[in-house]
Design an enzyme around this catalytic site. Structure first.
Site, PDB file in Angstrom:
ATOM      1  N   LYS A  55      51.245 -18.413  48.141  1.00  0.00           N
ATOM      2  CA  LYS A  55      50.206 -18.426  49.172  1.00  0.00           C
ATOM      3  C   LYS A  55      50.787 -19.062  50.426  1.00  0.00           C
ATOM      4  CE  LYS A  55      49.430 -23.029  49.107  1.00  0.00           C
ATOM      5  NZ  LYS A  55      49.898 -23.867  50.244  1.00  0.00           N
ATOM      6  N   ASP A 114      46.385 -27.397  44.428  1.00  0.00           N
ATOM      7  CA  ASP A 114      46.493 -25.990  44.831  1.00  0.00           C
ATOM      8  C   ASP A 114      46.131 -25.019  43.707  1.00  0.00           C
ATOM      9  OD1 ASP A 114      47.330 -26.791  47.297  1.00  0.00           O
ATOM     10  OD2 ASP A 114      49.409 -26.137  47.060  1.00  0.00           O
TER      11      ASP A 114
END
Length: 269
Positions: free
Chosen positions: A8, A132
């Protein structure tokens, strides 16, 4: 079962305040990109984990994939499995690769053994592993806040544009990245700014780590500027570094331009 945990990027990263538990509250947009690891999970007589590709420091027992399996196995009657990870996403690069691997273990075990773990419970498991991790359970663009583990849907679609990720191989620890940070709220509301044309982001969408890390590692700033010189609509550092990315209107091949670094380029979904 074979899965491909993807990386990401952070589009904007504001360090808002320090929490009582020692973590920081942030504001960011997480956006999935196609740079991926490969993870195979097969039945075995006893649990094992091994990795190839980029060398992962530490013992296999400390790997988040192992911890994810152990966490699920503590609540469900899982059979023993063999995990084989081919590591491609750089480590400590601001791309969330290790978090993605762990989250994909949760999702893969749930599917492979029909555990029927609810979406919310998968999020809970992921949050236990790292800030995350929870993002990769839904794995779609999201406005992230608190420790980066709380999410809101965001109306942001970059499908059709292309991204170039450049990793110069610098390992920046989280401790080092945060050492120069003075938490503060951004003067621009990230939700609203990301609704503006992408060309406007250069002036309003900031990664707070750049101000403290670029003077220490001038190469990072040079790569960001080179991405703009090559025609990027927007360029920034992802997470706490050291990967820089540029978003382009059309497909761009910059492998030769950044020949000394790890480069991934491809379309955005």
């Amino acid at each position: 079962m074979l899965v491909f945990p993807n990386a990401k990027i952070n589009i904007g990263l504001n360090i808002v305040e320090k929490r009582a538990d020692g973590y920081h509250n942030i504001e960011s947009c997480f956006y999935p990109v196609g740079w991926s690891d490969a993870l195979e999970i097969t039945l075995a007589d006893e649990f094992s984990f091994r990795s190839d590709g980029i060398v992962i420091p530490g013992n296999s027992s400390d790997n988040l994939c192992t911890k994810a399996y152990q966490m699920i196995a503590a609540d469900y009657a899982l059979p023993a499995v063999k995990m084989h990870l081919l590591k491609s996403i750089p480590i400590g690069a601001g791309l969330g690769g290790g978090s993605a691997d762990a989250a994909f273990v949760i999702k893969a075990l749930n599917e492979q053994f029909d555990l029927k773990i609810s979406f919310e419970k998968q999020l809970d498991y992921a949050r236990r592993l790292g800030s995350d991790c929870a993002f990769f359970i839904s794995n779609k663009p999201a406005y992230c806040f608190q420790k980066g583990d709380e999410f809101e849907d965001i109306d942001l679609n970059l499908k059709g544009k292309c991204i170039v990720l450049v990793n110069p191989g610098l390992h920046i620890s989280t401790v080092e990245a945060y050492s120069g940070i003075v938490p503060k709220r951004s003067e621009h509301d990230l939700h609203n700014v990301l609704k503006e044309p992408i060309e406007n982001w250069k002036f309003k969408v900031k990664n707070d780590f750049e101000a403290t890390l670029f003077p220490i590692y001038p190469l990072l700033g040079e790569i960001k500027e080179a991405l703009y010189q090559q025609g990027a609509l927007y360029a920034a550092m992802s997470g706490s570094g050291s990967t820089l990315f540029g978003i382009f209107e059309l497909e761009k091949d910059l492998q030769k331009h950044f020949a000394d670094y790890k480069v991934w380029q491809g379309p955005l979904d």
